[in-house]
Design an enzyme around this catalytic site. Structure first.
Site, PDB file in Angstrom:
ATOM      1  N   PRO A 124      32.147  34.110  30.431  1.00 49.72           N
ATOM      2  CA  PRO A 124      32.165  34.114  28.964  1.00 49.72           C
ATOM      3  C   PRO A 124      32.080  35.549  28.465  1.00 49.72           C
ATOM      4  O   PRO A 124      31.260  36.324  28.922  1.00 49.72           O
ATOM      5  CB  PRO A 124      30.902  33.347  28.587  1.00 49.72           C
ATOM      6  CG  PRO A 124      30.497  32.619  29.811  1.00 49.72           C
ATOM      7  CD  PRO A 124      30.979  33.434  30.967  1.00 49.72           C
ATOM      8  N   GLU A 125      32.947  35.909  27.569  1.00 52.60           N
ATOM      9  CA  GLU A 125      32.948  37.255  27.009  1.00 52.60           C
ATOM     10  C   GLU A 125      32.098  37.250  25.754  1.00 52.60           C
ATOM     11  O   GLU A 125      31.739  36.194  25.243  1.00 52.60           O
ATOM     12  CB  GLU A 125      34.380  37.658  26.660  1.00 52.60           C
ATOM     13  CG  GLU A 125      35.362  37.511  27.791  1.00 52.60           C
ATOM     14  CD  GLU A 125      35.591  38.819  28.521  1.00 52.60           C
ATOM     15  OE1 GLU A 125      35.114  39.860  28.044  1.00 52.60           O
ATOM     16  OE2 GLU A 125      36.249  38.792  29.568  1.00 52.60           O
ATOM     17  N   LYS A 133      26.103  39.709  26.139  1.00 53.51           N
ATOM     18  CA  LYS A 133      26.454  38.486  26.856  1.00 53.51           C
ATOM     19  C   LYS A 133      25.333  37.469  26.860  1.00 53.51           C
ATOM     20  O   LYS A 133      25.334  36.540  27.650  1.00 53.51           O
ATOM     21  CB  LYS A 133      26.833  38.832  28.282  1.00 53.51           C
ATOM     22  CG  LYS A 133      28.082  39.664  28.314  1.00 53.51           C
ATOM     23  CD  LYS A 133      28.501  39.864  29.713  1.00 53.51           C
ATOM     24  CE  LYS A 133      29.866  40.518  29.704  1.00 53.51           C
ATOM     25  NZ  LYS A 133      30.324  40.719  31.054  1.00 53.51           N
ATOM     26  N   ASN A 156      35.325  41.186  31.747  1.00 56.31           N
ATOM     27  CA  ASN A 156      36.501  41.542  32.540  1.00 56.31           C
ATOM     28  C   ASN A 156      37.827  41.412  31.812  1.00 56.31           C
ATOM     29  O   ASN A 156      38.693  42.262  31.928  1.00 56.31           O
ATOM     30  CB  ASN A 156      36.542  40.598  33.736  1.00 56.31           C
ATOM     31  CG  ASN A 156      36.479  41.362  35.010  1.00 56.31           C
ATOM     32  OD1 ASN A 156      36.094  42.525  34.995  1.00 56.31           O
ATOM     33  ND2 ASN A 156      36.869  40.736  36.088  1.00 56.31           N
ATOM     34  N   ARG A 159      34.425  43.763  40.336  1.00 54.23           N
ATOM     35  CA  ARG A 159      35.165  42.929  39.383  1.00 54.23           C
ATOM     36  C   ARG A 159      36.634  43.262  39.537  1.00 54.23           C
ATOM     37  O   ARG A 159      36.980  44.396  39.839  1.00 54.23           O
ATOM     38  CB  ARG A 159      34.750  43.277  37.955  1.00 54.23           C
ATOM     39  CG  ARG A 159      33.284  43.152  37.694  1.00 54.23           C
ATOM     40  CD  ARG A 159      32.937  41.735  37.375  1.00 54.23           C
ATOM     41  NE  ARG A 159      31.561  41.608  36.944  1.00 54.23           N
ATOM     42  CZ  ARG A 159      31.105  42.054  35.783  1.00 54.23           C
ATOM     43  NH1 ARG A 159      31.897  42.678  34.942  1.00 54.23           N
ATOM     44  NH2 ARG A 159      29.860  41.878  35.450  1.00 54.23           N
TER      45      ARG A 159
END
Ligand SMILES: [Zn+2]
Length: 262
Positions: free
Chosen positions: A2-3, A53, A159, A234
Site C-alpha cells: 500500500p502506498e 505508510k 515502490n 526493492r
C-alpha cells in the site's frame, strides 16, 4: 505494497466512524493476540490519520492504534452488519458503519510519537523545498532511488510511485544524491505529490514503468528494465534510454544483485 495515497484513501473512508463510541472485536486469533480490540472496545474514536505508510487511529484516553498494511493489509468500511469474508484482524463497529481490517502484519497499540517518520509528502504543511533540504542533509553518496523510499526522510512514497516519479523526472534510480540537482529532486517530488494527490481523489494512475519490465517505454520505446535496488532489494523499474542518457559523466553502474523480486 500500500502506498501513501492508498492509506489516505483508507483514512478518508474511516472518517465515518470518527466521533463514535466503537465496539471492537478480533475474529482472527492473530488479531486477537495483539490485544488491540480489548484496548479500544467501548472507546470513542477521536481521529484517523494517514502518516506516511501508517494509519493512526486515536481513541479517547490517549490510546493510539497504529496500522501498517505492508503488502496485503487492507481496510474495508461498510454499513454495520456487513458480512465479512474470512476473518478480519479487527472490526470496529459504530452505530451505522463498521470498519474491518484484514492481514494486518503490523497492528499495534502505540504510545510512541511518529517522530521517526519524515514529513508526509501529501500533507499540505509539507513543502517540496523542505523535503529537498532533508535529502541534502544526509550522506550524498546515497542512491536517489533508495533515499526517496526512506520513510524517515519523506513519508509516503512506495515502490510504485518511486518508479513512476523517477521515470517522469528522467532520473536514473542508481544516481547518487549529489548527482541530482535540487531542481530535478524538487520537480520529481512535486510530480509525485500531484500524482499521489490525484490518486487520493480517485484518479487511476497510469503506469509508465512499474511492473512493465521488458515492455516498451511509453516515451522512447526502449524496453523497460528492472532490478533489485538497495539493502531492502526493492525492485526498481526504469527506462535505460530516458533515465540513463541524462546521467553525468561519473559512471555509476547499478550493483548487480542476485535476487529479483516483483
Ligand atoms: Zn524511454
Amino acid at each position: 505494497m500500500p502506498e501513501g495515497d492508498s492509506l489516505h484513501r483508507a483514512a478518508a473512508r474511516l472518517q465515518v466512524l470518527v466521533g463514535e463510541r466503537v465496539e471492537a472485536e478480533s475474529p482472527n486469533p492473530q488479531g486477537e493476540a495483539t490485544g488491540v480490540a480489548r484496548a479500544v472496545n467501548g472507546r470513542v474514536l477521536e481521529s484517523v490519520r494517514a502518516v506516511g505508510k501508517h494509519l493512526l487511529l486515536r481513541f479517547e484516553g490517549g490510546v493510539v492504534l497504529r496500522s501498517h498494511l505492508r503488502m496485503n493489509g487492507h481496510w474495508r468500511v461498510g454499513p454495520r452488519g456487513t458480512e465479512h469474508r474470512g476473518r478480519p484482524w479487527l472490526v470496529l463497529r459504530g452505530a451505522r458503519w463498521e470498519a474491518a481490517q484484514w492481514n494486518g502484519p503490523v497492528l499495534a497499540l502505540d504510545q510512541r510519537p511518529v517522530g521517526r517518520l519524515g514529513p508526509d509528502l501529501l500533507a499540505s504543511e509539507t513543502s517540496v523545498e523542505d523535503v529537498v533540504d532533508r535529502l541534502r542533509a544526509v550522506d550524498q553518496a546515497r542512491l536517489v532511488g533508495e533515499a526517496l523510499l526512506d520513510q524517515r526522510l519523506v513519508a509516503g512514497i512506495g515502490n510504485m510511485w518511486l518508479a513512476e516519479t523517477l521515470w517522469h523526472a528522467r532520473v536514473f534510480p542508481w544516481r547518487r544524491l549529489d548527482e541530482v540537482s535540487d531542481e530535478a529532486l524538487g520537480s520529481a517530488l512535486a510530480w509525485a505529490r500531484t500524482a499521489m494527490r490525484s490518486a487520493v481523489a480517485g484518479a487511476r494512475p497510469s503506469r509508465a514503468v512499474y511492473r512493465r519490465a521488458g515492455r516498451p517505454c511509453r516515451r522512447c520505446g526502449t524496453p523497460i528494465e528492472s532490478r533489485g535496488l538497495g539493502d531492502a532489494n526493492r525492485t526498481a523499474y526504469w527506462c535505460p534510454h530516458c533515465q540513463e542518457t541524462a546521467r553525468r559523466a561519473t559512471p555509476v553502474r547499478p550493483q548487480v544483485t542476485d535476487s529479483w523480486r516483483g
